[in-house]
Design a protein around this motif. Structure first.
Motif, PDB file in Angstrom:
ATOM      1  N   VAL A 266       0.655  -1.229  -0.120  1.00 38.94           N
ATOM      2  CA  VAL A 266       0.062   0.071  -0.072  1.00 38.94           C
ATOM      3  C   VAL A 266       0.767   1.155  -0.049  1.00 38.94           C
ATOM      4  O   VAL A 266       1.783   1.421   0.782  1.00 38.94           O
ATOM      5  N   ASP A 267       0.876   2.130  -1.025  1.00 39.28           N
ATOM      6  CA  ASP A 267       1.531   3.312  -0.984  1.00 39.28           C
ATOM      7  C   ASP A 267       2.988   2.845  -1.081  1.00 39.28           C
ATOM      8  O   ASP A 267       3.772   3.521  -0.427  1.00 39.28           O
ATOM      9  N   GLY A 268       3.534   1.926  -1.762  1.00 41.05           N
ATOM     10  CA  GLY A 268       4.930   1.417  -1.563  1.00 41.05           C
ATOM     11  C   GLY A 268       5.402   0.789  -0.186  1.00 41.05           C
ATOM     12  O   GLY A 268       6.508   0.509  -0.302  1.00 41.05           O
ATOM     13  N   GLU A 269       4.485   0.696   0.689  1.00 43.82           N
ATOM     14  CA  GLU A 269       4.679   0.162   1.855  1.00 43.82           C
ATOM     15  C   GLU A 269       4.098  -1.334   2.258  1.00 43.82           C
ATOM     16  O   GLU A 269       3.024  -1.358   1.967  1.00 43.82           O
ATOM     17  N   ASN A 277      -2.315   1.711   7.342  1.00 40.59           N
ATOM     18  CA  ASN A 277      -2.601   1.427   5.806  1.00 40.59           C
ATOM     19  C   ASN A 277      -2.981  -0.281   5.704  1.00 40.59           C
ATOM     20  O   ASN A 277      -2.579  -0.713   4.588  1.00 40.59           O
ATOM     21  N   HIS A 289     -16.072   2.982  -2.155  1.00 43.96           N
ATOM     22  CA  HIS A 289     -15.513   2.182  -3.310  1.00 43.96           C
ATOM     23  C   HIS A 289     -16.242   0.915  -3.716  1.00 43.96           C
ATOM     24  O   HIS A 289     -16.973   0.261  -2.948  1.00 43.96           O
ATOM     25  N   ASN A 308       0.819  -2.222  -6.094  1.00 44.41           N
ATOM     26  CA  ASN A 308       0.754  -1.399  -5.288  1.00 44.41           C
ATOM     27  C   ASN A 308      -0.403  -0.638  -5.287  1.00 44.41           C
ATOM     28  O   ASN A 308      -0.952   0.072  -6.005  1.00 44.41           O
ATOM     29  N   PHE A 309      -1.050  -0.979  -3.970  1.00 44.43           N
ATOM     30  CA  PHE A 309      -2.612  -0.380  -3.816  1.00 44.43           C
ATOM     31  C   PHE A 309      -2.430   1.127  -3.273  1.00 44.43           C
ATOM     32  O   PHE A 309      -1.788   1.479  -2.424  1.00 44.43           O
ATOM     33  N   THR A 310      -2.984   2.114  -4.268  1.00 44.31           N
ATOM     34  CA  THR A 310      -3.140   3.328  -3.840  1.00 44.31           C
ATOM     35  C   THR A 310      -4.729   3.662  -4.332  1.00 44.31           C
ATOM     36  O   THR A 310      -5.348   3.243  -4.625  1.00 44.31           O
ATOM     37  N   PHE A 311      -4.976   4.812  -3.365  1.00 44.53           N
ATOM     38  CA  PHE A 311      -6.472   5.261  -3.814  1.00 44.53           C
ATOM     39  C   PHE A 311      -6.519   5.705  -5.217  1.00 44.53           C
ATOM     40  O   PHE A 311      -7.515   5.693  -5.781  1.00 44.53           O
ATOM     41  N   GLU A 312      -5.725   6.454  -5.694  1.00 37.84           N
ATOM     42  CA  GLU A 312      -5.551   6.949  -7.079  1.00 37.84           C
ATOM     43  C   GLU A 312      -5.661   5.679  -7.844  1.00 37.84           C
ATOM     44  O   GLU A 312      -6.582   5.722  -8.988  1.00 37.84           O
ATOM     45  N   SER A 313      -4.934   4.418  -7.834  1.00 36.10           N
ATOM     46  CA  SER A 313      -5.176   3.510  -8.836  1.00 36.10           C
ATOM     47  C   SER A 313      -6.503   2.651  -8.675  1.00 36.10           C
ATOM     48  O   SER A 313      -6.952   2.332  -9.649  1.00 36.10           O
TER      49      SER A 313
END
Ligand SMILES: [Zn+2]
Length: 471
Positions: A266-269, A277, A289, A308-313
Protein backbone atom coordinates in the motif's frame (compact mmCIF):
# COMPACT_ATOMS: atom_id res chain seq x y z
CA UNK A 1 0.99 -19.48 -28.95
CA UNK A 2 0.06 -22.04 -26.45
CA UNK A 3 -0.58 -21.63 -22.76
CA UNK A 4 2.54 -21.09 -20.65
CA UNK A 5 3.05 -20.65 -16.94
CA UNK A 6 6.00 -19.59 -14.83
CA UNK A 7 6.72 -22.67 -12.74
CA UNK A 8 8.33 -21.76 -9.41
CA UNK A 9 9.89 -25.22 -9.31
CA UNK A 10 12.02 -24.58 -12.42
CA UNK A 11 11.99 -20.75 -12.25
CA UNK A 12 11.06 -20.73 -15.93
CA UNK A 13 8.21 -20.21 -18.34
CA UNK A 14 7.01 -23.64 -19.45
CA UNK A 15 4.20 -24.89 -21.72
CA UNK A 16 1.22 -26.10 -19.74
CA UNK A 17 -0.51 -29.42 -20.33
CA UNK A 18 -2.70 -31.05 -17.69
CA UNK A 19 -2.26 -34.69 -16.74
CA UNK A 20 -5.78 -35.48 -17.98
CA UNK A 21 -6.42 -33.87 -21.36
CA UNK A 22 -8.81 -30.94 -21.09
CA UNK A 23 -9.14 -31.07 -17.31
CA UNK A 24 -7.10 -29.11 -14.77
CA UNK A 25 -6.86 -30.15 -11.13
CA UNK A 26 -5.70 -27.29 -8.97
CA UNK A 27 -5.20 -26.65 -5.29
CA UNK A 28 -5.18 -23.11 -3.97
CA UNK A 29 -4.09 -22.61 -0.36
CA UNK A 30 -6.96 -21.00 1.51
CA UNK A 31 -7.15 -18.69 4.52
CA UNK A 32 -6.50 -19.39 8.16
CA UNK A 33 -9.89 -18.51 9.54
CA UNK A 34 -8.89 -16.48 12.62
CA UNK A 35 -9.60 -12.90 11.45
CA UNK A 36 -11.08 -11.00 8.54
CA UNK A 37 -8.87 -11.45 5.50
CA UNK A 38 -7.18 -8.26 4.28
CA UNK A 39 -6.89 -6.99 0.72
CA UNK A 40 -3.43 -8.53 0.38
CA UNK A 41 -4.90 -12.00 0.93
CA UNK A 42 -7.74 -11.18 -1.43
CA UNK A 43 -5.41 -10.16 -4.22
CA UNK A 44 -4.21 -13.77 -4.26
CA UNK A 45 -7.73 -15.22 -4.08
CA UNK A 46 -8.96 -12.98 -6.93
CA UNK A 47 -5.94 -13.95 -9.02
CA UNK A 48 -6.69 -17.64 -8.43
CA UNK A 49 -10.27 -17.03 -9.54
CA UNK A 50 -9.07 -15.30 -12.71
CA UNK A 51 -6.69 -18.21 -13.29
CA UNK A 52 -9.59 -20.70 -13.12
CA UNK A 53 -11.83 -18.52 -15.27
CA UNK A 54 -9.04 -18.09 -17.84
CA UNK A 55 -8.47 -21.84 -17.96
CA UNK A 56 -12.18 -22.32 -18.65
CA UNK A 57 -12.13 -19.55 -21.26
CA UNK A 58 -9.25 -21.40 -22.94
CA UNK A 59 -11.33 -24.55 -23.08
CA UNK A 60 -10.26 -26.49 -20.00
CA UNK A 61 -12.52 -27.89 -17.35
CA UNK A 62 -11.27 -26.97 -13.87
CA UNK A 63 -11.52 -28.65 -10.49
CA UNK A 64 -10.40 -26.16 -7.85
CA UNK A 65 -9.97 -27.03 -4.21
CA UNK A 66 -9.37 -24.38 -1.55
CA UNK A 67 -8.81 -25.43 2.04
CA UNK A 68 -9.88 -23.58 5.15
CA UNK A 69 -7.26 -23.80 7.88
CA UNK A 70 -9.46 -24.00 10.95
CA UNK A 71 -6.91 -25.51 13.32
CA UNK A 72 -3.50 -24.00 14.06
CA UNK A 73 -1.83 -21.85 16.73
CA UNK A 74 -3.73 -18.70 15.74
CA UNK A 75 -7.20 -20.22 15.70
CA UNK A 76 -6.56 -21.95 19.04
CA UNK A 77 -5.31 -18.71 20.57
CA UNK A 78 -8.42 -16.89 19.32
CA UNK A 79 -10.80 -19.50 20.69
CA UNK A 80 -9.07 -19.43 24.10
CA UNK A 81 -9.14 -15.63 24.23
CA UNK A 82 -12.84 -15.50 23.52
CA UNK A 83 -13.66 -18.46 25.75
CA UNK A 84 -15.52 -20.34 23.01
CA UNK A 85 -14.93 -23.59 21.17
CA UNK A 86 -12.62 -23.74 18.19
CA UNK A 87 -15.55 -24.44 15.88
CA UNK A 88 -17.55 -21.48 17.18
CA UNK A 89 -14.55 -19.23 16.78
CA UNK A 90 -13.66 -20.29 13.23
CA UNK A 91 -17.29 -20.37 12.00
CA UNK A 92 -17.48 -16.55 12.17
CA UNK A 93 -14.37 -16.08 10.15
CA UNK A 94 -15.42 -18.67 7.59
CA UNK A 95 -18.61 -16.68 7.14
CA UNK A 96 -16.90 -13.33 6.58
CA UNK A 97 -14.40 -14.99 4.22
CA UNK A 98 -17.19 -16.24 1.97
CA UNK A 99 -18.84 -12.84 2.24
CA UNK A 100 -15.70 -11.16 0.90
CA UNK A 101 -15.34 -13.70 -1.92
CA UNK A 102 -18.94 -13.09 -2.98
CA UNK A 103 -18.46 -9.31 -2.80
CA UNK A 104 -15.49 -9.58 -5.14
CA UNK A 105 -17.40 -11.89 -7.49
CA UNK A 106 -15.04 -14.84 -6.96
CA UNK A 107 -16.53 -17.99 -8.49
CA UNK A 108 -16.86 -20.78 -5.97
CA UNK A 109 -14.27 -23.57 -5.92
CA UNK A 110 -15.46 -27.16 -6.30
CA UNK A 111 -14.52 -27.93 -2.68
CA UNK A 112 -13.69 -25.89 0.43
CA UNK A 113 -12.50 -28.63 2.78
CA UNK A 114 -11.92 -27.77 6.43
CA UNK A 115 -8.86 -29.18 8.15
CA UNK A 116 -10.84 -30.33 11.19
CA UNK A 117 -13.00 -32.54 8.94
CA UNK A 118 -9.93 -34.38 7.63
CA UNK A 119 -8.06 -35.58 10.71
CA UNK A 120 -8.29 -39.30 9.69
CA UNK A 121 -6.76 -38.53 6.27
CA UNK A 122 -3.90 -36.70 7.98
CA UNK A 123 -3.32 -39.58 10.38
CA UNK A 124 -3.06 -41.92 7.36
CA UNK A 125 -0.35 -39.77 5.79
CA UNK A 126 1.66 -39.70 9.03
CA UNK A 127 1.40 -43.50 9.21
CA UNK A 128 2.68 -43.82 5.64
CA UNK A 129 5.52 -41.42 6.36
CA UNK A 130 6.44 -43.44 9.44
CA UNK A 131 6.41 -46.71 7.46
CA UNK A 132 8.78 -45.13 4.96
CA UNK A 133 11.14 -43.90 7.65
CA UNK A 134 10.47 -40.18 7.34
CA UNK A 135 9.38 -39.48 10.92
CA UNK A 136 10.45 -39.75 14.52
CA UNK A 137 8.76 -39.05 17.80
CA UNK A 138 10.02 -36.61 20.31
CA UNK A 139 8.32 -35.07 23.27
CA UNK A 140 4.90 -36.44 22.30
CA UNK A 141 5.02 -34.94 18.81
CA UNK A 142 5.85 -36.53 15.47
CA UNK A 143 8.45 -34.84 13.31
CA UNK A 144 9.33 -35.05 9.66
CA UNK A 145 13.02 -35.87 9.35
CA UNK A 146 14.33 -33.59 6.61
CA UNK A 147 17.53 -35.64 6.36
CA UNK A 148 15.40 -38.56 5.07
CA UNK A 149 14.22 -36.58 2.04
CA UNK A 150 17.25 -35.63 -0.06
CA UNK A 151 15.42 -33.32 -2.46
CA UNK A 152 14.17 -31.12 0.38
CA UNK A 153 14.60 -27.51 -0.65
CA UNK A 154 14.00 -28.05 -4.37
CA UNK A 155 11.11 -25.60 -4.55
CA UNK A 156 12.33 -22.78 -2.31
CA UNK A 157 16.04 -23.01 -3.19
CA UNK A 158 16.69 -21.36 0.13
CA UNK A 159 20.05 -21.35 1.75
CA UNK A 160 19.60 -23.92 4.44
CA UNK A 161 23.23 -23.84 5.49
CA UNK A 162 22.57 -21.03 7.91
CA UNK A 163 20.36 -23.47 9.77
CA UNK A 164 22.82 -25.83 11.29
CA UNK A 165 22.11 -29.44 10.48
CA UNK A 166 22.08 -31.91 13.28
CA UNK A 167 22.07 -29.33 16.02
CA UNK A 168 19.60 -30.37 18.64
CA UNK A 169 17.53 -27.30 19.31
CA UNK A 170 14.41 -26.50 21.19
CA UNK A 171 11.66 -24.95 19.11
CA UNK A 172 8.80 -23.76 21.25
CA UNK A 173 8.48 -26.51 23.78
CA UNK A 174 9.41 -29.25 21.37
CA UNK A 175 12.67 -31.06 20.98
CA UNK A 176 13.71 -31.97 17.44
CA UNK A 177 16.77 -33.57 15.91
CA UNK A 178 17.38 -30.92 13.30
CA UNK A 179 16.33 -27.31 13.30
CA UNK A 180 14.73 -27.74 9.87
CA UNK A 181 12.53 -30.64 10.93
CA UNK A 182 8.88 -29.79 11.25
CA UNK A 183 5.98 -31.29 13.16
CA UNK A 184 3.43 -33.35 11.27
CA UNK A 185 1.59 -34.16 14.48
CA UNK A 186 1.70 -31.90 17.51
CA UNK A 187 1.29 -33.60 20.88
CA UNK A 188 -1.23 -32.09 23.25
CA UNK A 189 0.12 -29.35 25.49
CA UNK A 190 -1.18 -28.12 28.82
CA UNK A 191 -3.84 -25.48 28.25
CA UNK A 192 -4.92 -26.54 24.75
CA UNK A 193 -8.70 -26.80 24.69
CA UNK A 194 -10.67 -29.99 24.24
CA UNK A 195 -12.28 -28.55 21.09
CA UNK A 196 -8.87 -28.35 19.43
CA UNK A 197 -7.64 -31.78 20.46
CA UNK A 198 -8.06 -35.18 18.84
CA UNK A 199 -7.28 -38.59 20.24
CA UNK A 200 -5.99 -40.73 17.37
CA UNK A 201 -3.66 -43.66 16.75
CA UNK A 202 -0.88 -41.07 16.85
CA UNK A 203 -1.81 -40.03 20.36
CA UNK A 204 -3.59 -37.02 21.75
CA UNK A 205 -2.93 -33.83 19.85
CA UNK A 206 -3.54 -32.07 16.56
CA UNK A 207 -2.12 -32.01 13.03
CA UNK A 208 0.70 -29.75 11.90
CA UNK A 209 -0.42 -26.95 9.59
CA UNK A 210 1.53 -28.14 6.53
CA UNK A 211 0.02 -31.61 6.79
CA UNK A 212 -3.48 -30.23 6.32
CA UNK A 213 -2.80 -29.14 2.75
CA UNK A 214 -1.07 -32.39 1.76
CA UNK A 215 -4.02 -34.43 3.05
CA UNK A 216 -6.81 -32.33 1.58
CA UNK A 217 -5.23 -31.71 -1.81
CA UNK A 218 -4.51 -35.41 -2.41
CA UNK A 219 -7.93 -36.49 -1.13
CA UNK A 220 -9.84 -34.35 -3.62
CA UNK A 221 -7.41 -34.12 -6.52
CA UNK A 222 -5.33 -37.29 -6.49
CA UNK A 223 -1.68 -37.86 -5.62
CA UNK A 224 -0.35 -35.68 -8.44
CA UNK A 225 -1.89 -32.24 -8.96
CA UNK A 226 -1.63 -30.16 -12.09
CA UNK A 227 -1.36 -26.77 -10.41
CA UNK A 228 -0.77 -25.67 -6.82
CA UNK A 229 -0.89 -21.98 -6.03
CA UNK A 230 -0.39 -19.59 -3.16
CA UNK A 231 1.29 -16.32 -2.31
CA UNK A 232 5.09 -16.07 -2.50
CA UNK A 233 5.36 -16.28 1.29
CA UNK A 234 3.87 -19.80 1.11
CA UNK A 235 6.86 -21.12 -0.87
CA UNK A 236 8.93 -21.63 2.25
CA UNK A 237 8.40 -23.43 4.46
CA UNK A 238 4.75 -24.27 3.73
CA UNK A 239 4.92 -25.56 0.16
CA UNK A 240 8.38 -27.04 0.60
CA UNK A 241 7.02 -29.05 3.52
CA UNK A 242 3.91 -30.06 1.57
CA UNK A 243 6.19 -31.56 -1.10
CA UNK A 244 8.25 -33.43 1.51
CA UNK A 245 5.14 -34.90 3.15
CA UNK A 246 3.24 -35.74 -0.01
CA UNK A 247 6.14 -37.15 -1.99
CA UNK A 248 7.51 -38.80 1.12
CA UNK A 249 4.18 -40.61 1.60
CA UNK A 250 3.41 -41.54 -2.02
CA UNK A 251 6.78 -41.68 -3.75
CA UNK A 252 5.14 -39.79 -6.63
CA UNK A 253 5.51 -36.28 -7.97
CA UNK A 254 3.13 -34.10 -5.94
CA UNK A 255 2.66 -31.00 -8.11
CA UNK A 256 3.51 -30.42 -11.76
CA UNK A 257 3.17 -26.60 -11.85
CA UNK A 258 3.73 -24.35 -8.86
CA UNK A 259 2.40 -20.80 -9.30
CA UNK A 260 2.92 -18.03 -6.77
CA UNK A 261 1.49 -14.54 -6.57
CA UNK A 262 3.46 -11.53 -5.39
CA UNK A 263 2.33 -9.38 -2.50
CA UNK A 264 0.11 -6.37 -2.40
CA UNK A 265 1.69 -3.28 -0.90
CA UNK A 266 0.00 0.00 0.00
CA UNK A 267 1.55 3.28 -1.15
CA UNK A 268 4.81 1.41 -1.65
CA UNK A 269 4.86 0.04 1.87
CA UNK A 270 4.12 -3.27 3.51
CA UNK A 271 0.61 -3.27 4.91
CA UNK A 272 0.50 -3.12 8.71
CA UNK A 273 -2.19 -2.22 11.23
CA UNK A 274 0.33 -0.03 13.05
CA UNK A 275 0.90 2.09 9.93
CA UNK A 276 -2.79 2.74 9.35
CA UNK A 277 -2.52 1.31 5.82
CA UNK A 278 -4.24 -1.99 6.55
CA UNK A 279 -7.53 -2.55 4.71
CA UNK A 280 -10.24 -5.14 4.50
CA UNK A 281 -13.00 -5.18 1.90
CA UNK A 282 -15.56 -3.69 4.32
CA UNK A 283 -13.06 -0.86 5.05
CA UNK A 284 -12.99 0.03 1.36
CA UNK A 285 -16.74 -0.37 0.87
CA UNK A 286 -17.42 1.92 3.81
CA UNK A 287 -15.32 4.59 2.07
CA UNK A 288 -17.63 4.29 -0.91
CA UNK A 289 -15.46 2.18 -3.23
CA UNK A 290 -17.07 -0.32 -5.54
CA UNK A 291 -16.31 -4.04 -5.28
CA UNK A 292 -15.94 -4.26 -9.05
CA UNK A 293 -13.30 -1.51 -9.05
CA UNK A 294 -11.39 -3.35 -6.30
CA UNK A 295 -11.56 -6.57 -8.30
CA UNK A 296 -10.43 -4.80 -11.46
CA UNK A 297 -7.47 -3.21 -9.68
CA UNK A 298 -6.39 -6.59 -8.30
CA UNK A 299 -6.53 -8.36 -11.62
CA UNK A 300 -5.07 -5.52 -13.69
CA UNK A 301 -1.56 -6.17 -12.40
CA UNK A 302 0.01 -9.47 -13.56
CA UNK A 303 0.24 -11.82 -10.61
CA UNK A 304 4.03 -12.09 -10.49
CA UNK A 305 4.39 -8.34 -9.99
CA UNK A 306 3.92 -6.60 -6.68
CA UNK A 307 0.63 -4.73 -6.68
CA UNK A 308 0.94 -1.23 -5.29
CA UNK A 309 -2.46 -0.34 -3.90
CA UNK A 310 -3.24 3.39 -3.83
CA UNK A 311 -6.51 5.28 -3.81
CA UNK A 312 -5.51 6.87 -7.14
CA UNK A 313 -5.11 3.43 -8.72
CA UNK A 314 -8.46 2.40 -7.27
CA UNK A 315 -10.10 5.47 -8.85
CA UNK A 316 -8.47 4.65 -12.19
CA UNK A 317 -9.82 1.09 -11.89
CA UNK A 318 -13.31 2.46 -11.23
CA UNK A 319 -13.17 4.56 -14.38
CA UNK A 320 -11.93 1.60 -16.46
CA UNK A 321 -14.86 -0.48 -15.19
CA UNK A 322 -17.25 2.40 -15.98
CA UNK A 323 -15.99 2.49 -19.58
CA UNK A 324 -16.63 -1.24 -19.99
CA UNK A 325 -20.03 -0.96 -18.40
CA UNK A 326 -21.04 1.98 -20.57
CA UNK A 327 -19.98 0.17 -23.74
CA UNK A 328 -21.89 -2.92 -22.64
CA UNK A 329 -25.06 -0.86 -22.07
CA UNK A 330 -24.79 1.00 -25.37
CA UNK A 331 -24.13 -2.18 -27.33
CA UNK A 332 -27.14 -3.76 -25.64
CA UNK A 333 -29.33 -0.81 -26.61
CA UNK A 334 -28.16 -0.87 -30.21
CA UNK A 335 -28.59 -4.64 -30.38
CA UNK A 336 -32.23 -4.24 -29.33
CA UNK A 337 -32.91 -1.49 -31.88
CA UNK A 338 -34.18 -2.19 -35.37
CA UNK A 339 -31.88 -2.34 -38.37
CA UNK A 340 -30.03 -4.59 -40.77
CA UNK A 341 -30.24 -8.29 -40.04
CA UNK A 342 -26.73 -9.29 -41.08
CA UNK A 343 -23.46 -8.59 -39.31
CA UNK A 344 -21.67 -6.07 -41.50
CA UNK A 345 -18.21 -6.46 -42.98
CA UNK A 346 -15.39 -5.74 -40.62
CA UNK A 347 -17.15 -6.57 -37.37
CA UNK A 348 -16.13 -10.22 -37.32
CA UNK A 349 -12.54 -9.33 -38.20
CA UNK A 350 -12.36 -6.81 -35.34
CA UNK A 351 -13.77 -9.37 -32.94
CA UNK A 352 -11.43 -12.15 -33.94
CA UNK A 353 -8.36 -9.95 -33.83
CA UNK A 354 -9.38 -8.78 -30.34
CA UNK A 355 -10.08 -12.31 -29.18
CA UNK A 356 -6.73 -13.54 -30.46
CA UNK A 357 -4.85 -10.82 -28.63
CA UNK A 358 -6.88 -11.28 -25.45
CA UNK A 359 -6.23 -15.02 -25.52
CA UNK A 360 -2.52 -14.54 -26.20
CA UNK A 361 -2.31 -12.28 -23.15
CA UNK A 362 -3.90 -14.94 -20.96
CA UNK A 363 -1.74 -17.68 -22.47
CA UNK A 364 1.39 -15.70 -21.62
CA UNK A 365 1.50 -16.72 -17.95
CA UNK A 366 -1.83 -14.99 -17.35
CA UNK A 367 -0.59 -11.58 -18.46
CA UNK A 368 -3.75 -9.73 -17.54
CA UNK A 369 -2.21 -6.35 -18.38
CA UNK A 370 -1.73 -7.47 -21.99
CA UNK A 371 -5.24 -8.96 -22.11
CA UNK A 372 -6.69 -5.69 -20.81
CA UNK A 373 -4.63 -3.75 -23.36
CA UNK A 374 -6.30 -5.80 -26.11
CA UNK A 375 -9.68 -5.27 -24.50
CA UNK A 376 -9.35 -1.49 -24.41
CA UNK A 377 -8.26 -1.29 -28.07
CA UNK A 378 -11.43 -3.23 -28.81
CA UNK A 379 -13.45 -0.85 -26.62
CA UNK A 380 -12.13 2.12 -28.64
CA UNK A 381 -13.06 0.43 -31.94
CA UNK A 382 -16.52 -0.56 -30.76
CA UNK A 383 -17.17 2.94 -29.41
CA UNK A 384 -16.05 4.49 -32.70
CA UNK A 385 -18.38 2.16 -34.64
CA UNK A 386 -21.27 3.00 -32.34
CA UNK A 387 -20.62 6.72 -32.70
CA UNK A 388 -20.46 6.49 -36.49
CA UNK A 389 -24.11 5.46 -36.33
CA UNK A 390 -23.36 2.69 -38.83
CA UNK A 391 -23.22 -0.26 -36.46
CA UNK A 392 -26.08 -2.69 -37.10
CA UNK A 393 -28.03 -4.31 -34.25
CA UNK A 394 -26.53 -7.66 -35.26
CA UNK A 395 -23.03 -6.14 -35.24
CA UNK A 396 -23.68 -4.59 -31.82
CA UNK A 397 -24.92 -7.93 -30.49
CA UNK A 398 -21.75 -9.62 -31.78
CA UNK A 399 -19.55 -6.97 -30.16
CA UNK A 400 -21.46 -7.37 -26.91
CA UNK A 401 -21.01 -11.15 -26.95
CA UNK A 402 -17.26 -10.67 -27.39
CA UNK A 403 -17.15 -8.16 -24.52
CA UNK A 404 -19.13 -10.44 -22.25
CA UNK A 405 -16.96 -13.37 -23.28
CA UNK A 406 -13.88 -11.47 -22.09
CA UNK A 407 -15.74 -10.56 -18.92
CA UNK A 408 -16.30 -14.24 -18.19
CA UNK A 409 -12.60 -14.11 -17.27
CA UNK A 410 -12.53 -10.65 -15.68
CA UNK A 411 -15.85 -10.71 -13.84
CA UNK A 412 -16.15 -6.92 -13.53
CA UNK A 413 -19.36 -6.19 -15.45
CA UNK A 414 -22.57 -6.02 -13.43
CA UNK A 415 -24.64 -9.14 -13.35
CA UNK A 416 -27.85 -7.18 -12.86
CA UNK A 417 -29.55 -8.59 -15.93
CA UNK A 418 -28.91 -12.14 -14.80
CA UNK A 419 -31.49 -11.42 -12.16
CA UNK A 420 -34.25 -10.50 -14.62
CA UNK A 421 -37.71 -10.84 -13.16
CA UNK A 422 -40.11 -13.18 -14.88
CA UNK A 423 -42.18 -10.18 -16.00
CA UNK A 424 -39.08 -8.59 -17.55
CA UNK A 425 -38.30 -11.79 -19.40
CA UNK A 426 -41.88 -11.94 -20.67
CA UNK A 427 -41.64 -8.31 -21.79
CA UNK A 428 -38.53 -9.13 -23.80
CA UNK A 429 -40.25 -12.15 -25.33
CA UNK A 430 -43.18 -9.93 -26.33
CA UNK A 431 -40.76 -7.49 -27.97
CA UNK A 432 -39.20 -10.38 -29.85
CA UNK A 433 -42.62 -11.60 -31.05
CA UNK A 434 -43.44 -8.11 -32.24
CA UNK A 435 -40.15 -7.94 -34.13
CA UNK A 436 -40.89 -11.28 -35.79
CA UNK A 437 -44.35 -10.12 -36.81
CA UNK A 438 -42.84 -7.20 -38.64
CA UNK A 439 -40.26 -9.63 -40.08
CA UNK A 440 -37.34 -7.92 -38.31
CA UNK A 441 -35.51 -11.15 -37.66
CA UNK A 442 -32.25 -9.47 -36.69
CA UNK A 443 -33.95 -7.69 -33.81
CA UNK A 444 -35.74 -10.90 -32.84
CA UNK A 445 -32.51 -12.87 -32.89
CA UNK A 446 -30.70 -10.19 -30.90
CA UNK A 447 -33.28 -10.49 -28.13
CA UNK A 448 -32.97 -14.27 -28.18
CA UNK A 449 -29.17 -13.94 -27.92
CA UNK A 450 -29.42 -11.44 -25.14
CA UNK A 451 -31.62 -13.80 -23.13
CA UNK A 452 -29.36 -16.74 -23.96
CA UNK A 453 -26.39 -14.78 -22.59
CA UNK A 454 -28.34 -14.51 -19.34
CA UNK A 455 -28.95 -18.25 -19.26
CA UNK A 456 -32.52 -18.06 -20.49
CA UNK A 457 -33.49 -20.34 -23.35
CA UNK A 458 -36.54 -19.88 -25.54
CA UNK A 459 -38.53 -22.58 -27.20
CA UNK A 460 -41.06 -21.83 -29.93
CA UNK A 461 -44.05 -24.16 -29.56
CA UNK A 462 -47.42 -24.21 -31.31
CA UNK A 463 -48.86 -22.85 -28.07
CA UNK A 464 -46.49 -19.87 -28.09
CA UNK A 465 -43.02 -19.16 -26.72
CA UNK A 466 -41.90 -21.05 -23.63
CA UNK A 467 -38.81 -20.06 -21.69
CA UNK A 468 -36.70 -21.57 -18.95
CA UNK A 469 -33.64 -20.65 -16.94
CA UNK A 470 -30.61 -22.87 -17.32
CA UNK A 471 -29.74 -24.22 -13.89
ZN1 LIG B 1 -1.63 -24.71 2.11
Amino acid sequence: MALKFHNTLTRSLVPFTPLTAGKVHLYTCGPTVYNRVHIGNLRTFVWEDVLCRALRYLGFETVQVMNLTDIDDKTIRGAIQEGITLKEFTARHVETFFEDLATLNVSPAAHYPRATDHIPEMVEIVKKLTERGHTYESDGSIWFRIASFPSYGKLARVDLSSMQRGARVADDEYEKEDVRDFAVWKGWKEGEPESATWTTELGKGRPGWHLECSAMSMKYLGETLDIHTGAVDNIFPHHENEIAQSEGATGKEFVRYWLHAEHLIVDGEKMAKSKGNFFTVPDLLSRGHSPRAIRYLFLSVPYRQKLNFTFESLAAAASAVARLESLDLRLGERARSTGASAIEDGVEAKISSFQNEFREGLEDDLNTAAALGALFSFVREANADLESGQLSPAGAAAFQRALRGADSVLGVLPKAEAGLLDSEIQAKIDLRQAARKRRDFAAADAIRDELAALGITLEDTPAGVRWRRKS
